[in-house]
Design an enzyme around this catalytic site. Structure first.
Site, short mmCIF file in Angstrom:
data_model
loop_
_atom_site.label_atom_id
_atom_site.label_comp_id
_atom_site.label_asym_id
_atom_site.label_seq_id
_atom_site.Cartn_x
_atom_site.Cartn_y
_atom_site.Cartn_z
N ARG A 84 0.85 -1.30 0.01
CA ARG A 84 -0.40 -0.06 0.34
C ARG A 84 0.98 0.87 -0.12
O ARG A 84 2.30 0.96 -0.44
CB ARG A 84 -1.16 -0.14 1.31
CG ARG A 84 -1.59 -0.88 1.27
CD ARG A 84 -2.75 -1.45 2.83
NE ARG A 84 -3.59 -2.39 2.27
CZ ARG A 84 -3.59 -3.22 3.13
NH1 ARG A 84 -2.14 -3.37 3.84
NH2 ARG A 84 -4.23 -4.12 3.21
N LYS B 103 -2.43 -2.89 7.47
CA LYS B 103 -3.77 -2.25 7.97
C LYS B 103 -3.87 -3.55 8.65
O LYS B 103 -3.58 -4.29 8.45
CB LYS B 103 -4.29 -2.71 6.33
CG LYS B 103 -6.18 -1.91 6.75
CD LYS B 103 -6.53 -2.45 5.42
CE LYS B 103 -8.06 -1.67 5.17
NZ LYS B 103 -8.88 -1.77 3.77
N HIS C 107 -2.53 2.96 -5.63
CA HIS C 107 -3.22 1.51 -5.40
C HIS C 107 -3.40 0.70 -6.37
O HIS C 107 -3.60 -0.79 -6.51
CB HIS C 107 -4.54 1.93 -4.91
CG HIS C 107 -4.88 0.93 -3.37
ND1 HIS C 107 -4.04 0.67 -2.11
CD2 HIS C 107 -5.78 -0.24 -3.29
CE1 HIS C 107 -5.05 -0.14 -1.52
NE2 HIS C 107 -5.81 -0.83 -2.77
N ARG D 188 -0.71 -1.57 -6.57
CA ARG D 188 -0.87 -3.10 -5.81
C ARG D 188 -2.37 -4.05 -6.29
O ARG D 188 -1.91 -5.16 -6.69
CB ARG D 188 -1.42 -2.48 -4.28
CG ARG D 188 -1.45 -3.60 -3.59
CD ARG D 188 -1.81 -3.03 -2.52
NE ARG D 188 -3.28 -3.39 -1.66
CZ ARG D 188 -2.16 -4.36 -0.56
NH1 ARG D 188 -1.56 -4.34 -0.65
NH2 ARG D 188 -3.19 -5.12 0.75
N HIS E 217 -4.12 -9.65 3.23
CA HIS E 217 -5.43 -9.45 3.40
C HIS E 217 -6.14 -10.67 4.76
O HIS E 217 -5.31 -11.90 4.70
CB HIS E 217 -6.54 -9.79 2.51
CG HIS E 217 -6.63 -8.77 1.05
ND1 HIS E 217 -6.89 -9.39 -0.29
CD2 HIS E 217 -5.88 -7.77 0.93
CE1 HIS E 217 -6.47 -8.12 -1.08
NE2 HIS E 217 -5.63 -7.41 0.27
N TYR F 253 -10.87 -10.21 -7.42
CA TYR F 253 -8.72 -10.20 -8.44
C TYR F 253 -9.02 -11.57 -9.05
O TYR F 253 -8.64 -11.15 -10.61
CB TYR F 253 -7.65 -10.07 -8.20
CG TYR F 253 -7.35 -8.65 -7.67
CD1 TYR F 253 -7.41 -7.99 -7.71
CD2 TYR F 253 -6.88 -8.75 -5.57
CE1 TYR F 253 -6.57 -6.51 -7.19
CE2 TYR F 253 -6.73 -7.76 -4.89
CZ TYR F 253 -6.54 -7.41 -5.61
OH TYR F 253 -6.52 -5.59 -4.71
#
Length: 324
Positions: A140, A165, A271, A274, A297, A306
């Site tokens: 990120r 995150k 982003h 990414r 994630h 994706y």
């Protein structure tokens, strides 16, 4: 009887509590802003005199009248819950009567490998290494800019993402193509750091726990930012003059302009690199769990978006026009 010292104003109390909990400067600014907006919405009524109903009213107003996104509404909710719990010491019942902002299902913008090459070719030299790193690692924006020297492990071809995150650390790959450019870059950063030390500066910001445990670590080379700012600045919290990392807004502007200069017809942000990293890994045959781990994630469902990008238009159906 002597006069008692005046009790700090509510927003000052909120600021002090946020800092005591070691929240980031970004979170501090956001929480203070939402507290102000909440108070103004209710005609400057003190939050002590309000509670569940007033919070539900405000959050519903944001969704219904201001049309804010679900993430923005959740941000406001978190700020107000922090205010009541941590500052006012009021435990609120479950907020169940809030009109929820709709969370649209958006497909991520993904570049082809050729488009990534075109974009990077238009990035100024001052931002090129960062841009290549974001695409090559899937970091990120702030994860890339907040890298410290010790986070790069050249011998193992990997880098450590600290407190990504969700506050979790993770490890991802370090592209072979970036080994020499990064080593050369660090030589220049080391010279800059030595100059700062000689001038009486050279101390970098550290997380509260690290700074308390290792008081002298702020001037150590291993803790310096990989991508330091070109100028020194005064920390608004401590008043200490330091060299922060590069400004994220500068990188956002540079990548947006590079997309325009490359003639891309897609809305490009940091982003996007990414998103492209993840999609290109899946195209190369890597399994979804591996990509999930590299991206950091929590839920594989987040990574599954994706797989939809990989489908051809119309859910993979070939148009009859293309068969005649």
């Amino acid at each position: 009887m002597e006069n008692q010292p005046a009790k700090p104003k509510l927003l000052d109390q909120l600021r002090d509590r946020i800092r005591l909990k070691h929240y980031s400067r970004r979170t501090e600014d956001v929480y203070l802003d939402w507290a102000k907006r909440y108070i103004l919405y209710h005609n400057k009524t003190h939050p002590q005199e309000m509670g569940k109903l007033e919070i539900e009213d405000f959050l519903t107003y944001l969704a219904r009248d201001r049309k804010v996104s679900a993430s923005t509404q959740n941000q406001a909710k978190a700020a107000l819950l922090f205010l009541y719990k941590e500052v006012l010491d009021i435990k609120l019942p479950w907020l169940g009567e809030v009109e929820q902002a709709k969370k649209p299902q958006k497909m991520p913008v993904v570049l082809t490998e050729e488009e990534v090459q075109a974009l990077l070719a238009k990035l100024p030299d001052s931002w090129l290494l960062v841009g290549r790193l974001l695409y090559g690692t899937g970091l990120r924006l702030l994860e890339g800019l907040r890298l410290r020297v010790q986070d790069l492990d050249f011998s193992a071809n990997q880098l450590l993402v600290r407190e990504g995150k969700g506050g979790k650390d993770r490890v991802t790959m370090l592209p072979q193509k970036l080994q020499l450019p990064l080593k050369d870059h660090l030589l220049r950063v080391k010279q800059l750091h030595d100059q700062d030390l000689a001038a009486g500066y050279g101390e970098v910001w550290l997380p509260e726990g690290v700074a308390r445990k290792y008081p002298a670590a702020g001037k150590e080379w291993i803790w310096q930012y990989v991508f330091p700012s070109i100028k020194l600045s005064v920390d608004p919290r401590s008043g200490v003059t330091r060299r922060h990392h590069l400004d994220e807004k500068g990188l956002q502007r540079a990548i947006r302009q590079a997309g325009v200069d490359a003639g891309l017809t897609k809305h490009v942000t940091p982003h996007t690199l990414r998103h492209s990293f993840a999609t290109h890994l899946l195209q190369a045959g890597y399994d979804i769990r591996t990509v999930q781990e590299l991206l950091g994630h929590k839920d594989v469902q987040t990574t599954m978006i994706y797989t939809h990008v990989l489908n051809k238009g119309g859910r993979g159906v070939t148009s009859p026009l293309d068969r005649i």
